[in-house]
Design a protein around this motif. Structure first.
Motif, PDB file in Angstrom:
ATOM      1  N   PHE A   1      -1.546  -2.612  11.760  1.00 44.92           N
ATOM      2  CA  PHE A   1      -2.518  -2.945  10.416  1.00 44.92           C
ATOM      3  C   PHE A   1      -1.685  -3.303   9.696  1.00 44.92           C
ATOM      4  O   PHE A   1      -0.877  -2.895   9.883  1.00 44.92           O
ATOM      5  N   ASP A   2      -2.516  -4.063   9.461  1.00 44.10           N
ATOM      6  CA  ASP A   2      -1.906  -5.029   8.020  1.00 44.10           C
ATOM      7  C   ASP A   2      -2.939  -5.100   7.113  1.00 44.10           C
ATOM      8  O   ASP A   2      -3.908  -5.876   6.732  1.00 44.10           O
ATOM      9  N   ARG A   3      -2.241  -4.688   6.167  1.00 45.54           N
ATOM     10  CA  ARG A   3      -3.112  -3.972   4.968  1.00 45.54           C
ATOM     11  C   ARG A   3      -2.199  -3.869   3.374  1.00 45.54           C
ATOM     12  O   ARG A   3      -1.629  -3.623   3.184  1.00 45.54           O
ATOM     13  N   ARG A   4      -2.752  -4.916   2.605  1.00 41.78           N
ATOM     14  CA  ARG A   4      -2.237  -5.407   1.560  1.00 41.78           C
ATOM     15  C   ARG A   4      -2.572  -5.063   0.756  1.00 41.78           C
ATOM     16  O   ARG A   4      -3.823  -4.629   0.765  1.00 41.78           O
ATOM     17  N   THR A   5      -1.887  -4.611  -0.467  1.00 41.90           N
ATOM     18  CA  THR A   5      -2.487  -4.453  -2.117  1.00 41.90           C
ATOM     19  C   THR A   5      -2.654  -5.170  -3.194  1.00 41.90           C
ATOM     20  O   THR A   5      -2.261  -6.302  -2.571  1.00 41.90           O
ATOM     21  N   VAL A   6      -4.202  -4.809  -3.642  1.00 42.04           N
ATOM     22  CA  VAL A   6      -4.476  -5.858  -4.831  1.00 42.04           C
ATOM     23  C   VAL A   6      -3.658  -5.177  -6.088  1.00 42.04           C
ATOM     24  O   VAL A   6      -3.565  -4.416  -6.415  1.00 42.04           O
ATOM     25  N   SER A   7      -3.860  -5.986  -7.139  1.00 42.33           N
ATOM     26  CA  SER A   7      -3.477  -5.205  -8.086  1.00 42.33           C
ATOM     27  C   SER A   7      -4.590  -4.453  -8.479  1.00 42.33           C
ATOM     28  O   SER A   7      -5.518  -4.411  -8.225  1.00 42.33           O
ATOM     29  N   GLY A   8      -3.425  -2.939  -9.139  1.00 41.05           N
ATOM     30  CA  GLY A   8      -4.565  -1.902  -9.887  1.00 41.05           C
ATOM     31  C   GLY A   8      -4.955  -1.319  -9.179  1.00 41.05           C
ATOM     32  O   GLY A   8      -5.458  -0.131  -9.284  1.00 41.05           O
ATOM     33  N   GLU A   9      -4.685  -1.315  -7.757  1.00 42.77           N
ATOM     34  CA  GLU A   9      -4.819   0.042  -6.154  1.00 42.77           C
ATOM     35  C   GLU A   9      -3.748   0.758  -5.914  1.00 42.77           C
ATOM     36  O   GLU A   9      -2.235   0.639  -7.122  1.00 42.77           O
ATOM     37  N   SER A  10      -3.934   2.346  -6.370  1.00 46.95           N
ATOM     38  CA  SER A  10      -3.100   2.935  -5.829  1.00 46.95           C
ATOM     39  C   SER A  10      -2.931   3.222  -4.404  1.00 46.95           C
ATOM     40  O   SER A  10      -3.502   3.022  -3.848  1.00 46.95           O
ATOM     41  N   LEU A  11      -2.407   3.932  -4.465  1.00 44.83           N
ATOM     42  CA  LEU A  11      -1.311   4.522  -3.502  1.00 44.83           C
ATOM     43  C   LEU A  11      -2.542   5.461  -2.984  1.00 44.83           C
ATOM     44  O   LEU A  11      -2.736   5.064  -1.265  1.00 44.83           O
ATOM     45  N   ASP A  12      -3.260   5.920  -3.734  1.00 45.23           N
ATOM     46  CA  ASP A  12      -4.126   6.767  -3.117  1.00 45.23           C
ATOM     47  C   ASP A  12      -5.406   6.460  -2.315  1.00 45.23           C
ATOM     48  O   ASP A  12      -5.824   6.849  -1.358  1.00 45.23           O
ATOM     49  N   ASP A  13      -6.144   5.474  -3.161  1.00 44.96           N
ATOM     50  CA  ASP A  13      -7.082   4.315  -2.957  1.00 44.96           C
ATOM     51  C   ASP A  13      -6.513   3.973  -0.923  1.00 44.96           C
ATOM     52  O   ASP A  13      -7.620   3.860  -0.245  1.00 44.96           O
ATOM     53  N   VAL A  14      -5.268   3.249  -0.731  1.00 42.98           N
ATOM     54  CA  VAL A  14      -4.873   2.468  -0.289  1.00 42.98           C
ATOM     55  C   VAL A  14      -4.826   4.157   1.133  1.00 42.98           C
ATOM     56  O   VAL A  14      -5.245   3.637   2.357  1.00 42.98           O
ATOM     57  N   LEU A  15      -4.191   5.304   1.097  1.00 41.02           N
ATOM     58  CA  LEU A  15      -4.667   5.944   1.861  1.00 41.02           C
ATOM     59  C   LEU A  15      -6.038   6.368   2.247  1.00 41.02           C
ATOM     60  O   LEU A  15      -6.052   6.824   3.583  1.00 41.02           O
ATOM     61  N   GLU A  16      -6.604   6.694   1.340  1.00 45.11           N
ATOM     62  CA  GLU A  16      -7.852   6.550   2.038  1.00 45.11           C
ATOM     63  C   GLU A  16      -9.166   5.863   2.642  1.00 45.11           C
ATOM     64  O   GLU A  16      -9.135   6.126   3.386  1.00 45.11           O
ATOM     65  N   GLN A  17      -8.434   4.273   2.618  1.00 48.01           N
ATOM     66  CA  GLN A  17      -8.788   3.091   2.904  1.00 48.01           C
ATOM     67  C   GLN A  17      -8.399   3.294   4.868  1.00 48.01           C
ATOM     68  O   GLN A  17      -9.057   3.697   5.900  1.00 48.01           O
ATOM     69  N   LEU A  18      -6.721   3.607   4.838  1.00 43.17           N
ATOM     70  CA  LEU A  18      -6.491   3.792   6.165  1.00 43.17           C
ATOM     71  C   LEU A  18      -6.648   5.187   7.218  1.00 43.17           C
ATOM     72  O   LEU A  18      -7.135   4.741   7.941  1.00 43.17           O
ATOM     73  N   GLU A  19      -6.715   6.404   6.526  1.00 47.11           N
ATOM     74  CA  GLU A  19      -7.409   7.694   6.603  1.00 47.11           C
ATOM     75  C   GLU A  19      -8.738   7.237   7.653  1.00 47.11           C
ATOM     76  O   GLU A  19      -8.971   7.651   8.693  1.00 47.11           O
ATOM     77  N   GLY A  20      -9.534   6.857   6.408  1.00 50.89           N
ATOM     78  CA  GLY A  20     -11.194   6.428   6.720  1.00 50.89           C
ATOM     79  C   GLY A  20     -11.265   5.065   8.268  1.00 50.89           C
ATOM     80  O   GLY A  20     -12.197   6.172   9.241  1.00 50.89           O
ATOM     81  N   ALA A  21     -10.175   4.487   8.895  1.00 48.20           N
ATOM     82  CA  ALA A  21      -9.423   4.377   9.407  1.00 48.20           C
ATOM     83  C   ALA A  21      -9.547   4.646  10.763  1.00 48.20           C
ATOM     84  O   ALA A  21      -9.561   4.088  11.892  1.00 48.20           O
TER      85      ALA A  21
END
Length: 57
Positions: free
Chosen positions: A24-44
């Motif tokens: 996966f290519d998952r890039r972060t945006v300003s203001g995102e937390s690590l928890d936000d990213v992990l939640e989306q990856l776990e959903g995928a």
């Protein structure tokens, strides 16, 4: 977004592959937390896991 899916063994024309890594290519945006990213990856991960169960039984 999946950017690379390769079955092992490759090519797997007439058999169910042993593994199929997905990159996966998952890039972060300003203001995102690590928890936000992990939640989306776990959903995928859960979506793909359910898809594999539906296709393979």
């Amino acid at each position: 977004m999946p950017t690379n899916i390769v079955s092992h063994p490759y090519p797997s024309i007439s058999m169910i592959p042993l593994t199929t890594p997905i990159r996966f290519d998952r890039r972060t945006v300003s203001g995102e937390s690590l928890d936000d990213v992990l939640e989306q990856l776990e959903g995928a991960r859960d979506i793909y896991r359910n898809l594999v169960r539906a296709v393979c039984g």
